[in-house]
Design an enzyme around this catalytic site. Structure first.
Site, PDB file in Angstrom:
ATOM      1  N   PHE A 212      -3.717   3.615  14.972  1.00 10.50           N
ATOM      2  CA  PHE A 212      -3.977   4.644  13.969  1.00 10.50           C
ATOM      3  C   PHE A 212      -5.130   4.161  13.096  1.00 10.50           C
ATOM      4  O   PHE A 212      -5.293   2.956  12.884  1.00 10.50           O
ATOM      5  CB  PHE A 212      -2.734   4.888  13.098  1.00 10.50           C
ATOM      6  CG  PHE A 212      -1.880   6.022  13.611  1.00 10.50           C
ATOM      7  CD1 PHE A 212      -1.235   5.924  14.832  1.00 10.50           C
ATOM      8  CD2 PHE A 212      -1.737   7.192  12.874  1.00 10.50           C
ATOM      9  CE1 PHE A 212      -0.456   6.970  15.320  1.00 10.50           C
ATOM     10  CE2 PHE A 212      -0.959   8.244  13.338  1.00 10.50           C
ATOM     11  CZ  PHE A 212      -0.324   8.138  14.558  1.00 10.50           C
TER      12      PHE A 212
ATOM     13  N   ASP B 246      -4.256  -6.024   4.921  1.00  6.55           N
ATOM     14  CA  ASP B 246      -5.314  -6.817   5.556  1.00  6.55           C
ATOM     15  C   ASP B 246      -5.306  -8.267   5.083  1.00  6.55           C
ATOM     16  O   ASP B 246      -5.682  -9.165   5.815  1.00  6.55           O
ATOM     17  CB  ASP B 246      -6.671  -6.185   5.259  1.00  6.55           C
ATOM     18  CG  ASP B 246      -6.841  -4.875   6.019  1.00  6.55           C
ATOM     19  OD1 ASP B 246      -6.488  -4.854   7.210  1.00  6.55           O
ATOM     20  OD2 ASP B 246      -7.289  -3.878   5.415  1.00  6.55           O
TER      21      ASP B 246
ATOM     22  N   PRO C 214      -3.085 -11.577  10.453  1.00 12.38           N
ATOM     23  CA  PRO C 214      -3.406 -11.362  11.867  1.00 12.38           C
ATOM     24  C   PRO C 214      -3.492  -9.873  12.175  1.00 12.38           C
ATOM     25  O   PRO C 214      -2.781  -9.075  11.568  1.00 12.38           O
ATOM     26  CB  PRO C 214      -2.207 -11.993  12.599  1.00 12.38           C
ATOM     27  CG  PRO C 214      -1.105 -12.025  11.598  1.00 12.38           C
ATOM     28  CD  PRO C 214      -1.753 -12.162  10.255  1.00 12.38           C
ATOM     29  N   ASP C 215      -4.365  -9.515  13.103  1.00 13.74           N
ATOM     30  CA  ASP C 215      -4.465  -8.113  13.538  1.00 13.74           C
ATOM     31  C   ASP C 215      -3.460  -7.894  14.669  1.00 13.74           C
ATOM     32  O   ASP C 215      -3.655  -8.357  15.792  1.00 13.74           O
ATOM     33  CB  ASP C 215      -5.896  -7.800  13.998  1.00 13.74           C
ATOM     34  CG  ASP C 215      -6.084  -6.306  14.222  1.00 13.74           C
ATOM     35  OD1 ASP C 215      -5.178  -5.668  14.799  1.00 13.74           O
ATOM     36  OD2 ASP C 215      -7.130  -5.773  13.813  1.00 13.74           O
ATOM     37  N   ILE C 216      -2.382  -7.212  14.350  1.00 14.05           N
ATOM     38  CA  ILE C 216      -1.262  -7.055  15.301  1.00 14.05           C
ATOM     39  C   ILE C 216      -1.693  -6.227  16.503  1.00 14.05           C
ATOM     40  O   ILE C 216      -1.447  -6.597  17.655  1.00 14.05           O
ATOM     41  CB  ILE C 216      -0.061  -6.389  14.584  1.00 14.05           C
ATOM     42  CG1 ILE C 216       0.357  -7.227  13.376  1.00 14.05           C
ATOM     43  CG2 ILE C 216       1.105  -6.206  15.546  1.00 14.05           C
ATOM     44  CD1 ILE C 216       1.302  -6.526  12.414  1.00 14.05           C
TER      45      ILE C 216
ATOM     46  N   LYS D  17       8.342 -17.027 -10.625  1.00 15.96           N
ATOM     47  CA  LYS D  17       7.577 -15.951 -11.234  1.00 15.96           C
ATOM     48  C   LYS D  17       6.458 -16.521 -12.103  1.00 15.96           C
ATOM     49  O   LYS D  17       6.692 -17.429 -12.916  1.00 15.96           O
ATOM     50  CB  LYS D  17       8.508 -15.076 -12.086  1.00 15.96           C
ATOM     51  CG  LYS D  17       7.806 -13.868 -12.660  1.00 15.96           C
ATOM     52  CD  LYS D  17       8.727 -13.030 -13.530  1.00 15.96           C
ATOM     53  CE  LYS D  17       7.919 -11.906 -14.162  1.00 15.96           C
ATOM     54  NZ  LYS D  17       8.633 -11.258 -15.244  1.00 15.96           N
TER      55      LYS D  17
ATOM     56  N   LYS E 288     -13.111   1.725  15.621  1.00 15.32           N
ATOM     57  CA  LYS E 288     -11.878   0.933  15.815  1.00 15.32           C
ATOM     58  C   LYS E 288     -11.466   0.903  17.279  1.00 15.32           C
ATOM     59  O   LYS E 288     -10.914  -0.092  17.765  1.00 15.32           O
ATOM     60  CB  LYS E 288     -10.742   1.494  14.957  1.00 15.32           C
ATOM     61  CG  LYS E 288     -10.804   0.949  13.538  1.00 15.32           C
ATOM     62  CD  LYS E 288      -9.784   1.482  12.594  1.00 15.32           C
ATOM     63  CE  LYS E 288     -10.245   1.090  11.178  1.00 15.32           C
ATOM     64  NZ  LYS E 288      -9.552   1.737  10.122  1.00 15.32           N
TER      65      LYS E 288
ATOM     66  N   LYS F 190     -10.998  -2.804  18.505  1.00 17.51           N
ATOM     67  CA  LYS F 190      -9.648  -3.291  18.834  1.00 17.51           C
ATOM     68  C   LYS F 190      -9.368  -3.245  20.332  1.00 17.51           C
ATOM     69  O   LYS F 190      -8.300  -3.667  20.777  1.00 17.51           O
ATOM     70  CB  LYS F 190      -8.598  -2.469  18.076  1.00 17.51           C
ATOM     71  CG  LYS F 190      -8.867  -2.411  16.573  1.00 17.51           C
ATOM     72  CD  LYS F 190      -7.646  -2.539  15.716  1.00 17.51           C
ATOM     73  CE  LYS F 190      -8.059  -2.545  14.253  1.00 17.51           C
ATOM     74  NZ  LYS F 190      -7.028  -2.973  13.331  1.00 17.51           N
TER      75      LYS F 190
ATOM     76  N   ASN G  32       0.847  -1.196   0.000  1.00 21.96           N
ATOM     77  CA  ASN G  32       0.000   0.000   0.000  1.00 21.96           C
ATOM     78  C   ASN G  32       0.880   1.242   0.000  1.00 21.96           C
ATOM     79  O   ASN G  32       2.114   1.148  -0.022  1.00 21.96           O
ATOM     80  CB  ASN G  32      -0.963  -0.023   1.198  1.00 21.96           C
ATOM     81  CG  ASN G  32      -0.203  -0.088   2.512  1.00 21.96           C
ATOM     82  OD1 ASN G  32       0.529   0.825   2.865  1.00 21.96           O
ATOM     83  ND2 ASN G  32      -0.360  -1.199   3.230  1.00 21.96           N
TER      84      ASN G  32
HETATM   85  N1  CTP Z   1      -3.461  -2.985  12.394  1.00 26.43           N
HETATM   86  C1  CTP Z   1      -2.679  -4.018  12.817  1.00 26.43           C
HETATM   87  N2  CTP Z   1      -2.737  -5.221  12.175  1.00 26.43           N
HETATM   88  C2  CTP Z   1      -3.553  -5.395  11.117  1.00 26.43           C
HETATM   89  C3  CTP Z   1      -4.367  -4.343  10.672  1.00 26.43           C
HETATM   90  C4  CTP Z   1      -4.293  -3.132  11.322  1.00 26.43           C
HETATM   91  O1  CTP Z   1      -1.918  -3.834  13.774  1.00 26.43           O
HETATM   92  N3  CTP Z   1      -3.572  -6.568  10.525  1.00 26.43           N
HETATM   93  C5  CTP Z   1      -3.414  -1.718  13.131  1.00 26.43           C
HETATM   94  C6  CTP Z   1      -2.837  -0.557  12.344  1.00 26.43           C
HETATM   95  O2  CTP Z   1      -1.447  -0.448  12.570  1.00 26.43           O
HETATM   96  C7  CTP Z   1      -3.598   0.625  12.919  1.00 26.43           C
HETATM   97  C8  CTP Z   1      -4.946   0.047  13.284  1.00 26.43           C
HETATM   98  O3  CTP Z   1      -4.738  -1.358  13.420  1.00 26.43           O
HETATM   99  O4  CTP Z   1      -3.015   1.068  14.122  1.00 26.43           O
HETATM  100  C9  CTP Z   1      -6.031   0.283  12.292  1.00 26.43           C
HETATM  101  O5  CTP Z   1      -5.591  -0.074  11.015  1.00 26.43           O
HETATM  102  P1  CTP Z   1      -6.529   0.113   9.762  1.00 26.43           P
HETATM  103  O6  CTP Z   1      -5.880  -0.493   8.569  1.00 26.43           O
HETATM  104  O7  CTP Z   1      -6.984   1.546   9.689  1.00 26.43           O
HETATM  105  O8  CTP Z   1      -7.792  -0.736  10.227  1.00 26.43           O
HETATM  106  P2  CTP Z   1      -8.293  -2.133   9.877  1.00 26.43           P
HETATM  107  O9  CTP Z   1      -8.461  -2.862  11.159  1.00 26.43           O
HETATM  108  O10 CTP Z   1      -7.442  -2.790   8.854  1.00 26.43           O
HETATM  109  O11 CTP Z   1      -9.727  -1.797   9.290  1.00 26.43           O
HETATM  110  P3  CTP Z   1     -10.136  -1.248   7.827  1.00 26.43           P
HETATM  111  O12 CTP Z   1      -8.999  -1.597   6.895  1.00 26.43           O
HETATM  112  O13 CTP Z   1     -11.374  -1.962   7.547  1.00 26.43           O
HETATM  113  O14 CTP Z   1     -10.337   0.222   7.968  1.00 26.43           O
END
Ligand code: CTP
Length: 402
Positions: free
Chosen positions: A330, A284, A312-314, A294, A344, A348, A215
């Site tokens: 953030f 995500d 995973p959501d860190i 390749k 969020k 979270k 991204n």
């Molecule tokens: N984050 C994380 N791990 C992930 C996704 C997000 O730690 N796999 C953290 C980001 O570093 C940020 C916060 O979660 O601090 C929100 O990230 P964001 O991408 O805005 O939210 P998402 O949970 O991915 O939701 P969406 O993409 O639907 O807005």
């Protein structure tokens, strides 16, 4: 536009003899550019390496070189110079000059004014510069330890190529590093004794050895947060996705590529930190299996299909730790920043979410933040990212204090 970070500061910049005097010219320029006024003082040896004319032109002030300079009405240059200064910076500080400082000698103007300054009001910062053998010599090590014990802040030295052709410790820090160190020195130590973990940048999810999903995050906000936390006195670990930004001074950096690597690095470090600031734009989803080779275009076979799986959501994982750090998330949004940030916050289960407009800030040097917590919402208006990071650090420091 970054705010003038040394606005209103008056610095006495002392040069003792050494080839690194050439860097003092650039340092003067940077200090002036940052808003400081600079009074240059040179020893006789320094004048062998760089002309006082150069230093006068860059500092816009006559250089002072002698304690016998009769121009001041009271004939006391050594007193006057430091009474109006916010700091004395000696760059370069030669081995001989360190020896003088360690002994409290005062047989020329620069060492004299260092001794005559009010220790509690006018800090002394020194940037050693010398041949590696001179630096490693027990006498120099003894002297520098004594000077530090007497309250001076020692900046560097760095290791690398030396003017003499040898390689090792003893190079003076670069002018930009010294200027940044001085800026950091003046920041309030709101996070002294604290440890801060920051995730920053994008992640990269491989599709095959040459392609991937990523991204537009530049990492600038996260690096600014890491720098601001270090300036505030914290011990900082920065887990960075693939970005080419320089590591802020005194920050330990762990480079990762994918979301899973970032997850593992952050989770391994999280329990040892007081604060976790998740600025990373974590991908995500990732392809289930990256192709080992390749993927080639084959005529008539159409486009390749690949399936995605969620990363995973860190942040949520760290927030779920029973004895984890204070978590700051953030939210990079394209619209309805406050509503999404508040959602969020709850999803979270973190105490603070920082909302911002992703498309408007990705890659930029400026941003505007919206701090969303259980008590309400606070806007940090549009500014450069370092200024915002310092404000955020102050907000975090106030929250973890109570
Ligand atoms: N984050 C994380 N791990 C992930 C996704 C997000 O730690 N796999 C953290 C980001 O570093 C940020 C916060 O979660 O601090 C929100 O990230 P964001 O991408 O805005 O939210 P998402 O949970 O991915 O939701 P969406 O993409 O639907 O807005």
């Amino acid at each position: 536009m970054t705010a003038l970070q040394l606005d209103g500061r008056h610095i006495v910049l002392g040069l003792s003899g050494g080839i690194a005097c050439y860097k003092a010219a650039e340092l003067t320029r940077l200090l002036i550019k940052a808003g400081a006024s600079v009074q240059v003082v040179m020893t006789e040896a320094a004048e062998k390496f760089i002309g006082a004319v150069t230093m006068q032109a860059l500092s816009n002030r006559a250089v002072v070189t002698s304690q016998w300079d009769a121009r001041p009405d009271n004939n006391m240059a050594h007193i006057n110079l430091t009474r109006e200064a916010d700091a004395v910076v000696v760059a370069p500080a030669s081995a001989d000059f360190l020896a003088k400082l360690a002994q409290g000698r005062a047989d020329e103007l620069l060492s004299l004014l260092c001794l005559a300054r009010r220790i509690d009001e006018c800090p002394l910062l020194i940037a050693p510069a010398m041949n590696r053998e001179m630096w490693a010599h027990p006498a120099t090590q003894r002297n520098v330890a004594q000077v530090a014990a007497d309250g001076a802040v020692v900046l560097g030295p760095a290791a690398g190529d030396q003017a003499c052709g040898e390689i090792g410790d003893g190079r003076m820090l670069e002018a930009a590093e010294l200027c940044d160190a001085l800026i950091a020195f003046f920041q309030p130590k709101l996070l002294a004794g604290r440890t801060v973990l920051v995730s920053a940048g994008p992640t990269y999810e491989a599709i095959d050895p040459v392609r991937g999903i990523t991204n537009l995050s530049s990492g600038k906000m996260g690096f600014a947060v890491a720098r601001a936390a270090a300036e505030a006195g914290a011990v900082v670990t920065l887990v960075a996705g693939p970005v080419a930004l320089p590591t802020p001074a005194r920050v330990t950096r762990i480079d990762v590529t994918s979301a899973r690597q970032m997850h593992d690095a952050v989770l391994a470090a999280a329990a040892a930190h007081d604060v976790f600031v998740a600025t990373a734009a974590v991908a995500d989803w990732r392809p289930i299996d990256a192709a080992a080779q390749k993927i080639k275009k084959v005529a008539g076979q159409g486009v390749p299909a690949f399936s995605l799986v969620e990363n995973p959501d860190i942040l949520a994982a760290v927030a779920a730790l029973s004895t984890g750090p204070y978590c700051v998330g953030f939210a990079a949004e394209s619209h309805d920043v406050e509503a999404h940030a508040r959602a969020k916050l709850e999803r979270k289960k973190v105490p603070l979410i920082v909302g911002n407009l992703g498309p408007a800030t990705f890659g930029q040097d400026d941003n505007a933040l919206l701090l969303v917590d259980a008590k309400g919402t606070r806007a940090l208006p549009h500014a450069d990212k370092l200024t915002l990071a310092r404000q955020l650090v102050a907000e975090i420091a106030a929250r973890i204090k109570s």
